[in-house]
Design a protein around this motif. Structure first.
Motif, PDB file in Angstrom:
ATOM      1  N   ASP A 225      42.716 -69.677  -8.404  1.00 32.28           N
ATOM      2  CA  ASP A 225      41.779 -69.957  -9.494  1.00 32.28           C
ATOM      3  C   ASP A 225      41.182 -68.655 -10.021  1.00 32.28           C
ATOM      4  N   GLY A 226      41.422 -68.369 -11.285  1.00 39.17           N
ATOM      5  CA  GLY A 226      40.869 -67.171 -11.917  1.00 39.17           C
ATOM      6  C   GLY A 226      41.587 -65.878 -11.578  1.00 39.17           C
ATOM      7  N   ALA A 227      42.675 -65.941 -10.819  1.00 38.74           N
ATOM      8  CA  ALA A 227      43.385 -64.716 -10.424  1.00 38.74           C
ATOM      9  C   ALA A 227      44.151 -64.131 -11.601  1.00 38.74           C
ATOM     10  N   ASP A 228      44.245 -62.812 -11.635  1.00 40.62           N
ATOM     11  CA  ASP A 228      44.986 -62.090 -12.668  1.00 40.62           C
ATOM     12  C   ASP A 228      46.326 -61.662 -12.078  1.00 40.62           C
ATOM     13  N   LEU A 229      47.407 -62.225 -12.581  1.00 42.58           N
ATOM     14  CA  LEU A 229      48.724 -61.965 -12.006  1.00 42.58           C
ATOM     15  C   LEU A 229      49.105 -60.491 -12.103  1.00 42.58           C
ATOM     16  N   GLN A 230      48.882 -59.877 -13.262  1.00 39.02           N
ATOM     17  CA  GLN A 230      49.272 -58.475 -13.422  1.00 39.02           C
ATOM     18  C   GLN A 230      48.491 -57.571 -12.488  1.00 39.02           C
ATOM     19  N   ALA A 231      47.192 -57.825 -12.358  1.00 37.88           N
ATOM     20  CA  ALA A 231      46.375 -57.020 -11.441  1.00 37.88           C
ATOM     21  C   ALA A 231      46.816 -57.230 -10.003  1.00 37.88           C
ATOM     22  N   ALA A 232      47.152 -58.472  -9.660  1.00 37.01           N
ATOM     23  CA  ALA A 232      47.599 -58.760  -8.302  1.00 37.01           C
ATOM     24  C   ALA A 232      48.917 -58.057  -8.004  1.00 37.01           C
ATOM     25  N   ALA A 236      49.585 -55.193  -5.132  1.00 45.10           N
ATOM     26  CA  ALA A 236      50.605 -55.385  -4.103  1.00 45.10           C
ATOM     27  C   ALA A 236      51.620 -54.247  -4.120  1.00 45.10           C
ATOM     28  N   ALA A 237      51.961 -53.777  -5.321  1.00 46.06           N
ATOM     29  CA  ALA A 237      52.908 -52.667  -5.416  1.00 46.06           C
ATOM     30  C   ALA A 237      52.319 -51.384  -4.851  1.00 46.06           C
ATOM     31  N   ALA A 238      51.009 -51.201  -5.025  1.00 48.92           N
ATOM     32  CA  ALA A 238      50.351 -49.989  -4.539  1.00 48.92           C
ATOM     33  C   ALA A 238      50.157 -50.002  -3.031  1.00 48.92           C
ATOM     34  N   ALA A 239      50.141 -51.186  -2.443  1.00 49.18           N
ATOM     35  CA  ALA A 239      49.891 -51.294  -0.998  1.00 49.18           C
ATOM     36  C   ALA A 239      50.873 -52.300  -0.400  1.00 49.18           C
ATOM     37  N   PRO A 240      52.134 -51.912  -0.215  1.00 51.90           N
ATOM     38  CA  PRO A 240      53.155 -52.878   0.212  1.00 51.90           C
ATOM     39  C   PRO A 240      52.916 -53.479   1.592  1.00 51.90           C
ATOM     40  N   LEU A 241      52.090 -52.853   2.418  1.00 52.68           N
ATOM     41  CA  LEU A 241      51.807 -53.411   3.744  1.00 52.68           C
ATOM     42  C   LEU A 241      50.430 -54.074   3.817  1.00 52.68           C
ATOM     43  N   ASP A 242      49.774 -54.195   2.686  1.00 55.72           N
ATOM     44  CA  ASP A 242      48.479 -54.874   2.642  1.00 55.72           C
ATOM     45  C   ASP A 242      48.739 -56.379   2.614  1.00 55.72           C
TER      46      ASP A 242
END
Length: 311
Positions: A225-232, A236-242
Motif C-alpha cells: 500500500d503506497g509503495a513506489d515501485l521505481q524507488a523500491a 534493491a539494486a543498490a543493496a542486493p543483500l538487503d
C-alpha cells in the motif's frame, strides 16, 4: 486470488489486450448476457462476446472457466463451479469458455492446460487455479476473490431470477464473525483491523485455512500500500543483500502479476545468504507460495528450486 488459490491481488498473468476491442455481438448460439435483458449467473462466452464479460466485471466479479468437451477433469470441476456460484446469490457470475471453439480466448488467457479458472475484476484478469480442485477450495478461493473485488470497488450483484421463473433465491452465505469483521475492514481500506481479525480467527482455530489465506493476502496488501515501485527497485539494486529491500520488490512484483520474477528474486537471495540468515527469506517464500497456490506450476518450480538449495 488460486489460480491455485488466488494470489489475491490483481495480477497481469494473462494478456487480454487483443480481445478488448473485438466485436461485441455474440456469435450465433452464444449465450452471453444481453444488454438490458435478464442476466444468468452461468453463461457461455465466445471470442466475439468476450468484451461484454469484461465490461460486466466492472460491476460484479466474473469467474471464467476454460474447458473442452474432451477434458475429463473439466467435467468434474464445472458442476462444482456452477454450484458455488449459484449459492453465492449473484455476487459472482460464471463465464464458460470452450477453448476449442474460441482459440483467441484460449491464447489470450495462455491456457496451456485445462481446466483453467481465472477471474475478471474491473476489466483485469486474476488467475485463480488450474485443474479440478475440491469444492471447499473453490469456496475459499471465491471468498478471497470477493475480498479482492471489494478492494477495487467491484461489489455489485446480479438478480438471480424473476418471480414465476422457477428460480430459487439462494441464501446469502454468512461469514464467521471475525471473517466478516476482516471483510468489512478490507472494504474500508483498514488493513490493520483486517489483519487483527484474521489473527484472532486463527488463534481460535489454527486450521482455519480461509483465515490463513485471507491473512496472507491482507498482509501483502498492507505491505504494498503506497509503495513506489521505481524507488523500491532502485533500493534493491543498490543493496542486493538487503533482505527488506528485496522483500519490497518481490511483494510489488507479485502484486503486479510478475510471479516468477518475485520467486526468482527471493530464491537468488536465499542462494547467496549465509545459512543462518536464510530463515526470513524462506518464510517469505512460503507465504508467497500460499498466496499464489500450490496448484500453480510456478509454485511447483519455485518449491523445487528451494528444496535443491536447502539440500
Amino acid at each position: 486470488m488460486s489460480d491455485q488459490a488466488p494470489g489475491a491481488v490483481l495480477r497481469g498473468a494473462v494478456d487480454l489486450s487483443s480481445l478488448r476491442s473485438r466485436p461485441t455481438a455474440p456469435a450465433a448460439g452464444a449465450s452471453a448476457p444481453e444488454e438490458g435483458g435478464a442476466l444468468p449467473l452461468v453463461f457461455d462466452v465466445t471470442d466475439a462476446s468476450f468484451p461484454q464479460a469484461l465490461e460486466l466485471s466492472r460491476t460484479v466479479p466474473v469467474v471464467v472457466d476454460l474447458w473442452a468437451e474432451w477434458c475429463g477433469p473439466c467435467k468434474q470441476l464445472s458442476p462444482v463451479l456452477e454450484k458455488v456460484v449459484t449459492e453465492l446469490g449473484g455476487r459472482l457470475v460464471l463465464a464458460k469458455v470452450d477453448v476449442d471453439a474460441n482459440p483467441q480466448l484460449a491464447q489470450g488467457f495462455r491456457a496451456q492446460s485445462i481446466p483453467m479458472v481465472v477471474a475478471l475484476v474491473a476489466g483485469q484478469p486474476v488467475p485463480l487455479f488450474n485443474g479440478a480442485v475440491p469444492e471447499q477450495q473453490v469456496r475459499e478461493v471465491f471468498a478471497q476473490l470477493l475480498q479482492l473485488a471489494a478492494q477495487h470497488g467491484v461489489t455489485g450483484t446480479v438478480p438471480v431470477g424473476e418471480p414465476g421463473e422457477g428460480a430459487e433465491e439462494p441464501a446469502e452465505p454468512e461469514l464467521p464473525p471475525l471473517h466478516q469483521e476482516a471483510y468489512d475492514a478490507i472494504e474500508n481500506g483498514d488493513y490493520a483491523t483486517a489483519v487483527s481479525a484474521y489473527e484472532r480467527a486463527l488463534a481460535q482455530n489454527p486450521r482455519d485455512e480461509q483465515a490463513r489465506a485471507g491473512l496472507g493476502q491482507v498482509r501483502l496488501l498492507q505491505r504494498v500500500d503506497g509503495a513506489d515501485l521505481q524507488a523500491a527497485r532502485a533500493a534493491a539494486a543498490a543493496a542486493p543483500l538487503d533482505v527488506e529491500a528485496q522483500f519490497a520488490v518481490a511483494d510489488l512484483d507479485l502484486s503486479g502479476g510478475h510471479v516468477d520474477d518475485a520467486f526468482s528474486r527471493l530464491l537468488d537471495l536465499f542462494a547467496v545468504l549465509p545459512a543462518d540468515e536464510r530463515g526470513p527469506v524462506r518464510e517469505r517464500l512460503l507465504e508467497l507460495f500460499g498466496l499464489v497456490g500450490d496448484a500453480d506450476p510456478r509454485v511447483a518450480r519455485a518449491r523445487g528450486r528451494l528444496a535443491s538449495l536447502l539440500f
